[in-house]
Design a protein around this motif. Structure first.
Motif, PDB file in Angstrom:
ATOM      1  N   LEU A  36     -10.672  -5.634  22.302  1.00 53.20           N
ATOM      2  CA  LEU A  36     -11.105  -4.863  21.141  1.00 53.20           C
ATOM      3  C   LEU A  36     -10.956  -5.675  19.854  1.00 53.20           C
ATOM      4  CD1 LEU A  36      -9.388  -1.468  22.008  1.00 53.20           C
ATOM      5  CD2 LEU A  36     -11.828  -1.983  22.158  1.00 53.20           C
ATOM      6  N   LEU A  59      -0.112  -3.148  18.528  1.00 53.73           N
ATOM      7  CA  LEU A  59      -1.499  -2.701  18.532  1.00 53.73           C
ATOM      8  C   LEU A  59      -2.454  -3.892  18.601  1.00 53.73           C
ATOM      9  CD1 LEU A  59      -3.001  -0.116  18.575  1.00 53.73           C
ATOM     10  CD2 LEU A  59      -3.095  -0.126  16.078  1.00 53.73           C
ATOM     11  N   LYS A  88       2.515   8.297  -2.097  1.00 52.79           N
ATOM     12  CA  LYS A  88       2.922   7.203  -1.211  1.00 52.79           C
ATOM     13  C   LYS A  88       3.063   7.707   0.224  1.00 52.79           C
ATOM     14  CE  LYS A  88       6.466   5.761  -3.713  1.00 52.79           C
ATOM     15  NZ  LYS A  88       7.608   4.929  -4.157  1.00 52.79           N
ATOM     16  N   TRP A  89       3.621   8.880   0.419  1.00 59.78           N
ATOM     17  CA  TRP A  89       3.763   9.473   1.746  1.00 59.78           C
ATOM     18  C   TRP A  89       2.396   9.722   2.394  1.00 59.78           C
ATOM     19  CZ3 TRP A  89       6.847   9.718   5.573  1.00 59.78           C
ATOM     20  CH2 TRP A  89       6.706  10.682   6.573  1.00 59.78           C
ATOM     21  N   VAL A  91      -7.240   1.986  22.499  1.00 62.26           N
ATOM     22  CA  VAL A  91      -6.727   1.144  23.588  1.00 62.26           C
ATOM     23  C   VAL A  91      -6.747   1.917  24.905  1.00 62.26           C
ATOM     24  CG1 VAL A  91      -4.634   0.063  24.516  1.00 62.26           C
ATOM     25  CG2 VAL A  91      -5.318  -0.367  22.152  1.00 62.26           C
ATOM     26  N   GLY A 105      -5.915   3.661  16.774  1.00 60.78           N
ATOM     27  CA  GLY A 105      -5.881   2.386  17.497  1.00 60.78           C
ATOM     28  C   GLY A 105      -5.380   2.564  18.916  1.00 60.78           C
ATOM     29  N   PHE A 106      -4.294   3.338  19.063  1.00 65.91           N
ATOM     30  CA  PHE A 106      -3.752   3.544  20.410  1.00 65.91           C
ATOM     31  C   PHE A 106      -4.713   4.328  21.287  1.00 65.91           C
ATOM     32  CE2 PHE A 106       0.361   2.144  18.763  1.00 65.91           C
ATOM     33  CZ  PHE A 106       0.816   1.419  19.857  1.00 65.91           C
ATOM     34  N   ARG A 131      -0.243   8.016   1.717  1.00 60.69           N
ATOM     35  CA  ARG A 131      -0.743   6.706   2.126  1.00 60.69           C
ATOM     36  C   ARG A 131      -0.132   6.278   3.470  1.00 60.69           C
ATOM     37  NH1 ARG A 131      -0.986   2.583  -2.970  1.00 60.69           N
ATOM     38  NH2 ARG A 131      -2.583   3.671  -4.174  1.00 60.69           N
ATOM     39  N   PHE A 132       1.156   6.510   3.614  1.00 65.09           N
ATOM     40  CA  PHE A 132       1.806   6.139   4.871  1.00 65.09           C
ATOM     41  C   PHE A 132       1.182   6.896   6.047  1.00 65.09           C
ATOM     42  CE2 PHE A 132       5.208   6.648   8.096  1.00 65.09           C
ATOM     43  CZ  PHE A 132       5.344   5.320   8.431  1.00 65.09           C
ATOM     44  N   ASN A 133       0.876   8.176   5.792  1.00 67.06           N
ATOM     45  CA  ASN A 133       0.283   8.960   6.866  1.00 67.06           C
ATOM     46  C   ASN A 133      -1.121   8.489   7.221  1.00 67.06           C
ATOM     47  OD1 ASN A 133       2.134  11.042   7.863  1.00 67.06           O
ATOM     48  ND2 ASN A 133       2.306  11.492   5.678  1.00 67.06           N
ATOM     49  N   ILE A 134      -1.801   7.944   6.222  1.00 66.26           N
ATOM     50  CA  ILE A 134      -3.117   7.350   6.520  1.00 66.26           C
ATOM     51  C   ILE A 134      -2.932   6.191   7.507  1.00 66.26           C
ATOM     52  CG2 ILE A 134      -5.022   6.010   5.539  1.00 66.26           C
ATOM     53  CD1 ILE A 134      -4.667   7.746   2.986  1.00 66.26           C
ATOM     54  N   LEU A 135      -1.905   5.350   7.253  1.00 63.46           N
ATOM     55  CA  LEU A 135      -1.607   4.255   8.183  1.00 63.46           C
ATOM     56  C   LEU A 135      -1.319   4.792   9.579  1.00 63.46           C
ATOM     57  CD1 LEU A 135       0.762   1.643   6.473  1.00 63.46           C
ATOM     58  CD2 LEU A 135      -1.682   1.486   6.929  1.00 63.46           C
ATOM     59  N   TRP A 151      12.407   8.710   3.460  1.00 64.56           N
ATOM     60  CA  TRP A 151      11.263   8.338   2.638  1.00 64.56           C
ATOM     61  C   TRP A 151      11.634   8.205   1.165  1.00 64.56           C
ATOM     62  CZ3 TRP A 151       7.234   5.852   3.719  1.00 64.56           C
ATOM     63  CH2 TRP A 151       6.220   5.728   2.752  1.00 64.56           C
ATOM     64  N   PHE A 191      -4.378   5.656  11.348  1.00 62.58           N
ATOM     65  CA  PHE A 191      -5.036   4.447  11.840  1.00 62.58           C
ATOM     66  C   PHE A 191      -4.401   3.970  13.142  1.00 62.58           C
ATOM     67  CE2 PHE A 191      -7.165   3.655   7.729  1.00 62.58           C
ATOM     68  CZ  PHE A 191      -8.386   3.196   8.204  1.00 62.58           C
ATOM     69  N   VAL A 192      -3.062   3.980  13.150  1.00 61.75           N
ATOM     70  CA  VAL A 192      -2.349   3.501  14.342  1.00 61.75           C
ATOM     71  C   VAL A 192      -2.630   4.405  15.531  1.00 61.75           C
ATOM     72  CG1 VAL A 192      -0.055   3.163  15.343  1.00 61.75           C
ATOM     73  CG2 VAL A 192      -0.558   2.297  13.054  1.00 61.75           C
ATOM     74  N   PHE A 203       0.829  -1.198   0.000  1.00 63.05           N
ATOM     75  CA  PHE A 203       0.000   0.000   0.000  1.00 63.05           C
ATOM     76  C   PHE A 203       0.869   1.256   0.000  1.00 63.05           C
ATOM     77  CE2 PHE A 203      -2.314   3.075   2.840  1.00 63.05           C
ATOM     78  CZ  PHE A 203      -3.302   3.439   1.940  1.00 63.05           C
ATOM     79  N   ILE A 204       1.812   1.341   0.898  1.00 67.61           N
ATOM     80  CA  ILE A 204       2.662   2.540   0.942  1.00 67.61           C
ATOM     81  C   ILE A 204       3.690   2.535  -0.180  1.00 67.61           C
ATOM     82  CG2 ILE A 204       2.403   2.846   3.438  1.00 67.61           C
ATOM     83  CD1 ILE A 204       5.370   1.829   3.597  1.00 67.61           C
ATOM     84  N   PHE A 211       3.876  10.896  -7.416  1.00 69.47           N
ATOM     85  CA  PHE A 211       3.825   9.504  -6.982  1.00 69.47           C
ATOM     86  C   PHE A 211       4.395   9.372  -5.571  1.00 69.47           C
ATOM     87  CE2 PHE A 211       5.736   5.062  -7.398  1.00 69.47           C
ATOM     88  CZ  PHE A 211       4.542   4.438  -7.088  1.00 69.47           C
ATOM     89  N   ASN A 212       5.557   9.993  -5.361  1.00 71.85           N
ATOM     90  CA  ASN A 212       6.204   9.912  -4.059  1.00 71.85           C
ATOM     91  C   ASN A 212       5.355  10.550  -2.964  1.00 71.85           C
ATOM     92  OD1 ASN A 212       8.273   8.828  -2.722  1.00 71.85           O
ATOM     93  ND2 ASN A 212       9.818  10.345  -3.313  1.00 71.85           N
ATOM     94  N   ARG A 213       4.777  11.670  -3.297  1.00 73.89           N
ATOM     95  CA  ARG A 213       3.928  12.336  -2.314  1.00 73.89           C
ATOM     96  C   ARG A 213       2.693  11.507  -2.014  1.00 73.89           C
ATOM     97  NH1 ARG A 213       3.972  18.539  -4.376  1.00 73.89           N
ATOM     98  NH2 ARG A 213       6.153  18.961  -3.884  1.00 73.89           N
TER      99      ARG A 213
END
Lengths: 404, 577
Positions: A334, A325, B13-14, B31, B27-28, B16-20, A305, B23-24, A184-185, B9-11
């Protein structure tokens, strides 16, 4: 465009990352002893049984971490296929009866005297290195299905199935999710990724519904209290541990849940022991320590990056982060129960060794000054970070320059 | 790459990484929110549930070790006395259950009902229930009522050996005697058990985290039969002479093994509460007394060992009294004839012994008293042993030398005296007396206790001379002739000590301690015996009160031990018949 070797410079490595990890591992040793001491005394006549093993692995892991951090990152770029080959070999060997050691109907380990070794952990590391090298090599070709997306899908997919066959669903899920996240990334087409998920859904459903104990885990997850004496037992006991800890906890070693009630207290459910013995303050502190660790990882990823180092550090962070996580979510109810250890804290030698090797790689990357700032011009840099650029940094190339 | 824009393209991908990353982070946060939910908001309710669950974890005492005598006869055992408990959460009608239980055993029905009327997982109803009640309540098959195995200490021989054994409290912790001294070894190891209910809500013991472990068993050097003989004869003597109390010890003079140790009057360790703490005391080791003439063995051994006087040397002109250090001492039965050293001891002449004491001198008397073990603990494995009182010569008064020579002005324990006499019997060695011969742990490993020699006190030749002198004591003209055992050559020494009158603070003319210490057969002793009778009324001579007890105990013990009489003596008996 490759950087010329002369342009590689080195900066101060991220010592904080190392201190954080060693702190977590040390804390893990205390909690492992607290969680396992009494059971170990009963079953093995030695309350230090698990602690001793974990200490041996800590020594091995620390040595491996420091050693790996000295190794030139570029070596990993040349190793992906040999590493994948070794992982495949070990994963096949372990399925042969008599070679892999069988515990609870699962063949996950090689035994060497008192220590046992879990190849699926090494498989994680090779997948990360393989995908990082692949994504750098293919670059925008990853958007192509046959030439880009399919080969890693097959290589990691078969590995996923081999680990499921052990069975070790937890590790398989981590590899599946981690690999998908890396693709994905790495720029794979969203259509391909969504297609992958859609085509995997029936397989996942079939797996979950066919195998009794997994289905039970799902029903128990949905309504643990109703199944508190059967399938929901473990998660309910985990809730009781957290509840019993309250705000301040019972004190280290004073928890009672680990005695008869909380299964796998020193492995997958060690966070519940933390919750009981150190209370809300302790469990939140540990959670924050993990996020702090991931933030240090994030800093390294950002600086690299777009390069091999970037993908490698991102892959490592994704795999470790996903495990943290998922474990925290499982233990707090969860997420359905899966056999996923908590990185750095849970008892488990190979897992600790692999995680520390990964941190060693991250540490090495943190000491490497990026040859270019690929995100130069991105608003993240242009708006917020431009003031950091010194006028003397004239050797910086223009972002992605030359190609167009 | 015409249409493909690498920067974009590179941006992307970045991004997309920030979307992850988002999410994290989410998630925290989830928790942490969940932790707050579990630990703060639902914390108390969950903690209560956990607490109820933890009530099911019960500590169970490990059984106490058994105590056996020399011949492996059980002298301290455990009786099964299960404890009754209830699990209120599975009792539907506590009042009915309470009524049923109180019907069968002595317990208040309404109080019990209140205890059972809650949602706890576990309450004790009654600890250590007698077997008949256990059966009656067990037969009722009540829901939520059960027994956990426990034991209670029991001494099947009742008073016999009571002073040595001591006793335990309700929780089986040793409080006195061997039970106290060996508490750590005897005590079992706690076990942890999880209690759960079966399908019919009757509590069952399910899993065991730790099995309770039994404590170590002890095997004593005491022989129940010899102990019985000693206790019986001592009690008879105390009774006959209307004495206040008595102490008797039988010991192997070579090994220090105590074969019997009796205190009269006795007490029953099964019911220690019926006696005063005074009566629990094992006077053989805890009480100090002035020994009187038995202590003359010290001064006599001293002059022989130093070579100052030989046994047949005339040391005394037979006069009735003498002045020394401003005091006068008397002989009760003066002979008015010159006496040899041997005769002085055989007749227990105080004046003669005083003269011997003067020959030995202060410092050497003190030295020999210490060497024989007086003034220090013997180290026996019993609680409460005392040192005794042997004062330093620097603090002695003018008359101390002669009064100590004849066994007054000095404090000793009965055990010290028999240990000193054993040194004469065994050729000159001070042995360490002991009671326990074997310790067996819960897995059956046996640890034997080896006899210990403390030091050489006198030479073998001195000891031989002392044995000859002690035989004269028991001979036809000696003070201890009533101690002579038929068929065996006997050696020993009588003692009659004046007690200090607590009212006047002076030596009393009516309160005495009569004693006899000796061993038999004299040349190769099997047993050493000490008999002490405190405050006999009427005739108080050690030779009349204690010596006969020695004789009867020795006769029966030697018979029991199958010791063959010496031939010469046998012939004599046959000739007399």
């Amino acid at each position: 465009m490759e950087a010329s070797p002369q342009s590689i410079s080195y900066v101060q490595k991220d010592r904080l990352l190392l201190i954080l990890v060693m702190g977590l591992v040390g804390f893990g040793l205390i909690m492992i002893y607290s969680a396992s001491g009494i059971i170990a005394l009963k079953n093995y006549g030695d309350s230090f049984y698990f602690l001793k093993k974990q200490m041996i692995w800590t020594v091995i892991g620390t040595a491996a971490m420091l050693l790996i951090s000295k190794v030139d990152i570029d070596i990993w770029k040349r190793l992906p296929l040999p590493l994948m080959g070794i992982s495949y070999l070990l994963l096949l060997l372990i399925l042969i009866p008599g070679v892999g050691s069988e515990i609870n109907h699962a063949r996950r380990w090689f035994r060497f005297g008192p220590l046992s070794f879990q190849p699926s952990e090494i498989a994680k590391l090779s997948v990360i290195i393989y995908l990082s090298a692949y994504l750098v090599k293919k670059d925008e070709k990853i958007r192509d299905f046959f030439d880009g997306f399919l080969p890693p899908l097959i290589l990691t997919g078969v590995m996923f199935l081999l680990i499921i066959a052990e069975p070790d669903l937890g590790t398989a899920v981590v590899i599946g999710i981690g690999s998908a996240a890396m693709l994905f990334i790495g720029g794979a087409r969203m259509g391909h990724i969504l297609g992958l998920f859609v085509s995997f859904l029936p397989v996942a459903l079939a797996l979950v519904l066919n195998i009794g104990y997994r289905r039970n885990r799902i029903t128990a997850f949905l309504n643990p209290w109703e199944y508190s004496s059967t399938t929901g037992y473990q998660i309910v006991q985990s809730f009781l541990s957290f509840g019993n800890g309250g705000i301040l906890g019972t004190g280290i070693g004073e928890g009672r849940q680990k005695l008869f009630f909380l299964p796998e207290a020193h492995t997958d459910f060690i966070f519940a022991v933390v919750g009981e013995e150190l209370g809300f303050l302790g469990s939140v502190s540990v959670t924050l320590l993990f996020t702090f660790f991931l933030w240090r990882c994030f800093r390294i990823i950002r600086r690299h990056w777009g390069s091999f180092e970037g993908y490698l550090s991102a892959g490592i962070s994704i795999f470790i982060g996903a495990q943290i996580l998922m474990n925290l979510c499982v233990v707090t109810g969860l997420f359905p129960t899966k056999g996923i250890a908590l990185p750095f804290l849970s008892f488990g030698g190979t897992s600790l060794l692999t995680n520390m090797i990964m941190v060693g790689i991250l540490y090495a990357i943190s000491g490497r000054s990026p040859v270019k700032y690929p995100l130069e011009g991105h608003r993240y840099y242009s708006k917020k970070r431009t003031f950091r650029k010194k006028s003397g940094a004239g050797n910086l190339e223009l972002p992605l320059g030359g190609d167009f | 790459m015409g249409l493909f824009n690498r920067e974009i393209f590179n941006r992307s991908k970045w991004r997309r990484f920030n979307i992850l990353v988002i999410f994290v982070i989410a998630g925290f946060l989830a928790v942490i929110a969940r932790l707050a939910h579990l630990q703060l908001f639902k914390g108390e309710a969950l903690a209560m549930k956990a607490e109820r669950q933890h009530q099911q974890v019960i500590d169970v005492e490990g059984e106490r070790g058994i105590i056996y005598d020399r011949a492996m006869r059980e002298i301290a055992v455990n009786l099964d006395m299960p404890s009754l408990y209830g699990t209120p959460s599975s009792i539907e009608d506590p009042w009915k259950v309470a009524k049923k239980i109180s019907h069968e055993m002595d317990i208040d029905s309404s109080l019990l009902a209140k205890r059972l009327d809650n949602d706890r997982h576990f309450v004790w109803i009654r600890r250590r229930v007698p077997p008949e009640d256990v059966k009656k309540i067990g037969d009722m098959n009540l829901k939520g009522i059960g027994f956990i195995p426990e034991t209670r200490r029991f001494y099947p021989k009742k008073e016999l050996i009571g002073h040595l054994l001591g006793f335990t409290d309700i929780d089986n912790h040793g409080l006195e005697g061997l039970e106290r001294h060996y508490e750590k070894l005897l005590r079992g190891k706690k076990g942890t058990i999880l209690l759960e209910s079966d399908a019919r809500h009757r509590p069952v013991l399910t899993s065991t985290l730790f099995d309770p472990l039994k404590g170590n068993n002890l095997r004593l050097t005491i022989d129940e039969v010899i102990q019985y003989i000693m206790e019986k004869e001592l009690a008879a003597a105390v009774d006959k002479h209307h004495a206040s109390d008595g102490v008797g010890i039988v010991m192997n003079p070579y090994t220090g093994e105590i074969l019997a140790m009796a205190v009269s009057p006795r007490f029953n360790p099964n019911t220690p509460g019926n006696y005063t703490s005074e009566q629990w005391r094992n006077r053989a080791v805890t009480d100090v007394y002035e020994p009187g003439s038995t202590f003359k063995l010290v001064v006599a051994s001293g002059v022989l060992e130093e070579g100052l006087i030989s046994p047949n040397q005339i040391v005394h002109d037979g006069r009735e009294s003498m002045m020394y250090g401003g005091a006068v001492i008397h002989d009760p039965h003066p002979t008015n004839q010159p006496m040899t050293f041997k005769e002085v001891i055989a007749h227990s002449s105080n004046v003669g012994t005083a003269k011997i004491g003067i020959t030995l001198g202060k410092d050497r008397l003190y030295k020999y008293a210490k060497t024989f073990g007086f003034g220090e603990k013997t180290g026996i494995d019993l609680p409460g042993e005392v040192n005794g009182i042997v004062r330093n010569p620097a603090t002695w008064s003018g008359r101390s030398l002669i009064t100590i020579s004849i066994g007054q002005e000095i404090g000793i324990t009965p055990l010290q005296l028999i240990t000193a006499a054993s040194a004469i019997a065994n050729g000159g060695w001070l042995v360490k007396p002991h009671i326990v011969s074997e310790i067996t742990d819960s897995s059956g490993n046996i640890k034997g206790i080896k006899p210990e020699l403390v030091r050489r006190v006198i030479s073998a030749s001195t000891s031989r001379k002392m044995v000859e002198i002690f035989k004269e004591v028991v001979g036809p003209n000696g003070t201890g002739k009533l101690a002579a055992v038929d068929g065996f050559s006997t050696a020993g020494k009588t003692g009659t000590a004046q007690k200090i009158d607590p009212e006047t603070g002076k030596y009393s003319r009516s309160r005495f301690i009569s004693s006899f210490v000796g061993f038999v057969p004299a040349e190769s002793p099997e047993i050493a015996i000490l008999v002490i009778v405190d405050e006999p009324k009427g005739i108080a001579w050690g030779g009349s009160v204690a010596a006969p007890v020695f004789k009867r105990v020795a006769e029966q013990t030697l018979l029991y031990m199958h010791v063959e009489p010496t031939e010469r003596e046998q012939l004599k008996i046959m000739a007399e018949n």
